[in-house]
Every structure is written in structure tokens, then in C-alpha cells.
Design a protein around this motif. Structure first.
Motif, PDB file in Angstrom:
ATOM      1  N   ILE A  65       0.839  -1.208   0.000  1.00 14.96           N
ATOM      2  CA  ILE A  65       0.000   0.000   0.000  1.00 14.96           C
ATOM      3  C   ILE A  65       0.867   1.248   0.000  1.00 14.96           C
ATOM      4  O   ILE A  65       0.605   2.215  -0.741  1.00 14.96           O
ATOM      5  N   ILE A  66       1.906   1.270   0.814  1.00 16.05           N
ATOM      6  CA  ILE A  66       2.799   2.433   0.874  1.00 16.05           C
ATOM      7  C   ILE A  66       3.444   2.668  -0.482  1.00 16.05           C
ATOM      8  O   ILE A  66       3.545   3.806  -0.954  1.00 16.05           O
ATOM      9  N   ALA A  67       3.873   1.591  -1.138  1.00 14.40           N
ATOM     10  CA  ALA A  67       4.487   1.723  -2.467  1.00 14.40           C
ATOM     11  C   ALA A  67       3.498   2.303  -3.466  1.00 14.40           C
ATOM     12  O   ALA A  67       3.837   3.184  -4.268  1.00 14.40           O
ATOM     13  N   LYS A  68       2.254   1.847  -3.425  1.00 12.98           N
ATOM     14  CA  LYS A  68       1.249   2.325  -4.365  1.00 12.98           C
ATOM     15  C   LYS A  68       0.892   3.791  -4.111  1.00 12.98           C
ATOM     16  O   LYS A  68       0.562   4.528  -5.051  1.00 12.98           O
ATOM     17  N   LEU A  69       0.955   4.215  -2.868  1.00 16.71           N
ATOM     18  CA  LEU A  69       0.653   5.609  -2.538  1.00 16.71           C
ATOM     19  C   LEU A  69       1.576   6.584  -3.255  1.00 16.71           C
ATOM     20  O   LEU A  69       1.193   7.722  -3.544  1.00 16.71           O
ATOM     21  N   VAL A  70       2.804   6.151  -3.541  1.00 18.22           N
ATOM     22  CA  VAL A  70       3.783   7.051  -4.161  1.00 18.22           C
ATOM     23  C   VAL A  70       4.130   6.634  -5.592  1.00 18.22           C
ATOM     24  O   VAL A  70       5.163   7.027  -6.126  1.00 18.22           O
ATOM     25  N   GLY A  71       3.249   5.818  -6.199  1.00 15.03           N
ATOM     26  CA  GLY A  71       3.376   5.601  -7.630  1.00 15.03           C
ATOM     27  C   GLY A  71       4.029   4.317  -8.093  1.00 15.03           C
ATOM     28  O   GLY A  71       4.195   4.118  -9.303  1.00 15.03           O
ATOM     29  N   PHE A  72       4.401   3.426  -7.168  1.00 18.54           N
ATOM     30  CA  PHE A  72       4.988   2.151  -7.578  1.00 18.54           C
ATOM     31  C   PHE A  72       3.914   1.067  -7.597  1.00 18.54           C
ATOM     32  O   PHE A  72       2.996   1.085  -6.780  1.00 18.54           O
ATOM     33  N   LYS A  73       4.037   0.109  -8.519  1.00 18.23           N
ATOM     34  CA  LYS A  73       3.049  -0.963  -8.620  1.00 18.23           C
ATOM     35  C   LYS A  73       3.153  -1.919  -7.447  1.00 18.23           C
ATOM     36  O   LYS A  73       2.152  -2.495  -7.017  1.00 18.23           O
ATOM     37  N   SER A 100      -1.645  14.801  -4.972  1.00 18.14           N
ATOM     38  CA  SER A 100      -1.664  13.335  -4.971  1.00 18.14           C
ATOM     39  C   SER A 100      -0.780  12.821  -6.094  1.00 18.14           C
ATOM     40  O   SER A 100      -0.410  13.575  -7.003  1.00 18.14           O
ATOM     41  N   TYR A 101      -0.492  11.524  -6.047  1.00 20.29           N
ATOM     42  CA  TYR A 101       0.315  10.945  -7.120  1.00 20.29           C
ATOM     43  C   TYR A 101      -0.406  11.086  -8.458  1.00 20.29           C
ATOM     44  O   TYR A 101       0.223  11.384  -9.476  1.00 20.29           O
ATOM     45  N   GLU A 102      -1.727  10.886  -8.482  1.00 18.79           N
ATOM     46  CA  GLU A 102      -2.487  10.993  -9.722  1.00 18.79           C
ATOM     47  C   GLU A 102      -2.409  12.399 -10.304  1.00 18.79           C
ATOM     48  O   GLU A 102      -2.239  12.574 -11.527  1.00 18.79           O
ATOM     49  N   GLU A 103      -2.506  13.408  -9.448  1.00 24.01           N
ATOM     50  CA  GLU A 103      -2.409  14.787  -9.918  1.00 24.01           C
ATOM     51  C   GLU A 103      -1.006  15.082 -10.445  1.00 24.01           C
ATOM     52  O   GLU A 103      -0.843  15.821 -11.424  1.00 24.01           O
ATOM     53  N   TRP A 104       0.003  14.519  -9.781  1.00 25.99           N
ATOM     54  CA  TRP A 104       1.380  14.715 -10.222  1.00 25.99           C
ATOM     55  C   TRP A 104       1.604  14.109 -11.592  1.00 25.99           C
ATOM     56  O   TRP A 104       2.240  14.715 -12.458  1.00 25.99           O
ATOM     57  N   VAL A 105       1.065  12.910 -11.829  1.00 24.22           N
ATOM     58  CA  VAL A 105       1.191  12.275 -13.141  1.00 24.22           C
ATOM     59  C   VAL A 105       0.551  13.149 -14.218  1.00 24.22           C
ATOM     60  O   VAL A 105       1.127  13.350 -15.296  1.00 24.22           O
ATOM     61  N   ASP A 106      -0.631  13.679 -13.929  1.00 26.25           N
ATOM     62  CA  ASP A 106      -1.294  14.570 -14.890  1.00 26.25           C
ATOM     63  C   ASP A 106      -0.430  15.794 -15.185  1.00 26.25           C
ATOM     64  O   ASP A 106      -0.342  16.241 -16.339  1.00 26.25           O
ATOM     65  N   TYR A 107       0.227  16.314 -14.131  1.00 26.24           N
ATOM     66  CA  TYR A 107       1.023  17.525 -14.287  1.00 26.24           C
ATOM     67  C   TYR A 107       2.224  17.296 -15.205  1.00 26.24           C
ATOM     68  O   TYR A 107       2.415  18.020 -16.179  1.00 26.24           O
ATOM     69  N   PHE A 108       3.038  16.275 -14.903  1.00 23.59           N
ATOM     70  CA  PHE A 108       4.246  16.113 -15.726  1.00 23.59           C
ATOM     71  C   PHE A 108       3.921  15.517 -17.092  1.00 23.59           C
ATOM     72  O   PHE A 108       4.664  15.737 -18.056  1.00 23.59           O
ATOM     73  N   THR A 109       2.803  14.774 -17.197  1.00 17.14           N
ATOM     74  CA  THR A 109       2.397  14.268 -18.507  1.00 17.14           C
ATOM     75  C   THR A 109       2.024  15.413 -19.439  1.00 17.14           C
ATOM     76  O   THR A 109       2.325  15.373 -20.642  1.00 17.14           O
ATOM     77  N   ASP A 110       1.368  16.433 -18.891  1.00 17.45           N
ATOM     78  CA  ASP A 110       1.035  17.617 -19.691  1.00 17.45           C
ATOM     79  C   ASP A 110       2.310  18.279 -20.216  1.00 17.45           C
ATOM     80  O   ASP A 110       2.364  18.716 -21.373  1.00 17.45           O
ATOM     81  N   ILE A 111       3.336  18.354 -19.363  1.00 17.09           N
ATOM     82  CA  ILE A 111       4.609  18.945 -19.786  1.00 17.09           C
ATOM     83  C   ILE A 111       5.207  18.122 -20.927  1.00 17.09           C
ATOM     84  O   ILE A 111       5.671  18.665 -21.934  1.00 17.09           O
ATOM     85  N   GLU A 112       5.206  16.799 -20.775  1.00 10.90           N
ATOM     86  CA  GLU A 112       5.779  15.929 -21.801  1.00 10.90           C
ATOM     87  C   GLU A 112       5.010  16.043 -23.120  1.00 10.90           C
ATOM     88  O   GLU A 112       5.613  16.126 -24.195  1.00 10.90           O
TER      89      GLU A 112
END
Length: 266
Positions: A65-73, A100-112
Motif C-alpha cells: 500500500i505504501i508503495a502504491k501511494l507514491v506511484g509504484f506498482k 496526490s500521485y495521480e495529480e502529479w502524473v497529470d502535471y508532468f504528462t502535460d509537460i511531456e
């Protein structure tokens, strides 16, 4: 404390919270449920959001659970991660109240996507530090699974702010209209120019000279930094955004410079 040891501690804390589990019967549902008296995490929220089997929860489950909270499978994936990825993971954990991790993914994906680039772990870490970790004012739209102690500190340990500091905080200068003018605009442009070279050096642009030619501090301040929907905004906070938002902007300039250089070779 090393990052992996830090996450091991979080997993142990989560496991301790689950061990406070007590069964009870809910007559309204006609079912046996569990209740908790956690100290570190909102166990009920984690159970719901991560579909946790409450009847057989182990330390290994807590690590997962801790790993998933920060983006690891899974936990083993975290153990193999690069040092920048682990440092970023720890910042994500410590800044759940901001993003959140989900918001962070959206943020850097937009940059990419906007710049047609793939950011490596070190680059992502640098952006996260500048835009989120080192900047106050962000507030996640998702959920912070950590429990925050709300006890009022005793007078013995309480830090009393000097009266002058309290008065200064109450009279924080606000920016309430755009575009910036006069001394404010000049200072913002000066800070932008100073920070630009630092950012350009960090991103290791392939065509730095062309990128410098595309850079226009006045345009960045007047058209890119602040928008009407952000007003009113504290002047000092707005000034901190000059550096925070600059990374994404300079990446865009560097991509344009690369395209110009490639076109010149044709």
C-alpha cells in the motif's frame, strides 16, 4: 534516515494501525465489520480506496500500500528504483496535502505532451521540488491518507510569534490587478532573468544559445506568470512562482530551439 528505511517505517506504522482492528456488528447493515483506532493513517479510507482485505492484512500488504501511494506498482519495484525516483517518492508522500500521485502524473504528462519530450527521474524530481515541495499554497483535490495531530501545543512548548511579525503577516502586500507595473514589474523581470540561466543550466539544453534568443523575461512576466483568476495573490508568493513555473516554460523554449536547429540543418 535513508529513503527505503523511511518507507519501511511508514509500512510498519500502517501495520500497527491495522492491528488496532476490533470487530463489531452493524445492525443497520446486518453485517460484521471492523473498526480501528489508528495513530498514523486513515485506515478506513485506505480500505475503501485500495480494496484491502481486512481479514488477512500483513506487513507485506502494508508495504504494498505504501508503495502504491507514491506511484509504484509494488514494493519490490520501489526497492529497484533510482535514487531520484526514491527521493521524489518521499516528497510525494510528505506532500500528500499539496498533491496526490495521480495529480502529479497529470502535471508532468502535460509537460511531456506539450513539449514532445520524456522527462527522466532526475528531471521530474527537480520540477517537483520547484513547483510543489518548495512552494506553499497548493491543495490537493484528492486525499491525504495521513492523520494529522490537531492537539494544541502546551504553553511550555508553544512558539509565540513576536507582535511585529504578526502585524507584518496581517499586512502582506497583495497583487490585485494585472499587468504588473512600475517597481513591481521591474523586480519580477529582474528575478526572472536571474533564474533563467539557472534553469537553462539544470535542464542541459542542447541548443542553449538559441534558447537564450527565444527568452523574453518581459513576455514571461506580462503574459505567462499570472492570470486574472489567481488574483488577489500575495506579492511574495507571486514572486516565488517566477522560479517555480519557469522550468516548464524554459523546457518549451528549449524544444523550440531544438526544432529551429534541426530545420537549419535541412
Amino acid at each position: 534516515m535513508k529513503t527505503i528505511e523511511y518507507f519501511k517505517l511508514q509500512a510498519k506504522n500502517l501495520y500497527k494501525d491495522f492491528k488496532t482492528q476490533k470487530p463489531y456488528f452493524d445492525p443497520s447493515l446486518g453485517n460484521h465489520l471492523f473498526e480501528y483506532t489508528p495513530k498514523f493513517f486513515d485506515v478506513d479510507a485506505l480500505v475503501t480506496d485500495f480494496d484491502i482485505d481486512e481479514g488477512s492484512f500483513t506487513l507485506m500488504n502494508a508495504q504494498h500500500i505504501i508503495a502504491k501511494l507514491v506511484g509504484f506498482k509494488k514494493w519490490t519495484e520501489m526497492l529497484k528504483a533510482s535514487m531520484p525516483a526514491l527521493e521524489l517518492a518521499r516528497l510525494l508522500f510528505d506532500n500528500q496535502h499539496k498533491i496526490s500521485y495521480e495529480e502529479w502524473v497529470d502535471y508532468f504528462t502535460d509537460i511531456e505532451n506539450e513539449n514532445n519530450v520524456i522527462l527522466d527521474d532526475e528531471y521530474k524530481l527537480d520540477i517537483f521540488k520547484q513547483v510543489f515541495a518548495d512552494v506553499d499554497g497548493h491543495d490537493t483535490y484528492v486525499f491525504d491518507y495521513r492523520l494529522v495531530r490537531m492537539e494544541k501545543p502546551s504553553n511550555e512548548n508553544q512558539i509565540i510569534k513576536p507582535k511585529k511579525i504578526e502585524e507584518k503577516m496581517k499586512t502582506t502586500v497583495q497583487i490585485s490587478a494585472l499587468p504588473l507595473v512600475g517597481a513591481d514589474r521591474n523586480e519580477f523581470i529582474e528575478v526572472a532573468n536571474a533564474k533563467f540561466e539557472d534553469v537553462l543550466d539544470r535542464i542541459e539544453a542542447e541548443n542553449p544559445q538559441l534558447t537564450r534568443k527565444l527568452w523574453n523575461a518581459e513576455k514571461y512576466i506580462d503574459e505567462e506568470l499570472l492570470t486574472p483568476d489567481m488574483l488577489p495573490i500575495g506579492r511574495d508568493y507571486a514572486l516565488s512562482l517566477v522560479d517555480a513555473f519557469l522550468v516548464n516554460y524554459v523546457i518549451g523554449l528549449a524544444v523550440q530551439a531544438d526544432e529551429q536547429a534541426a530545420a537549419a540543418l535541412k
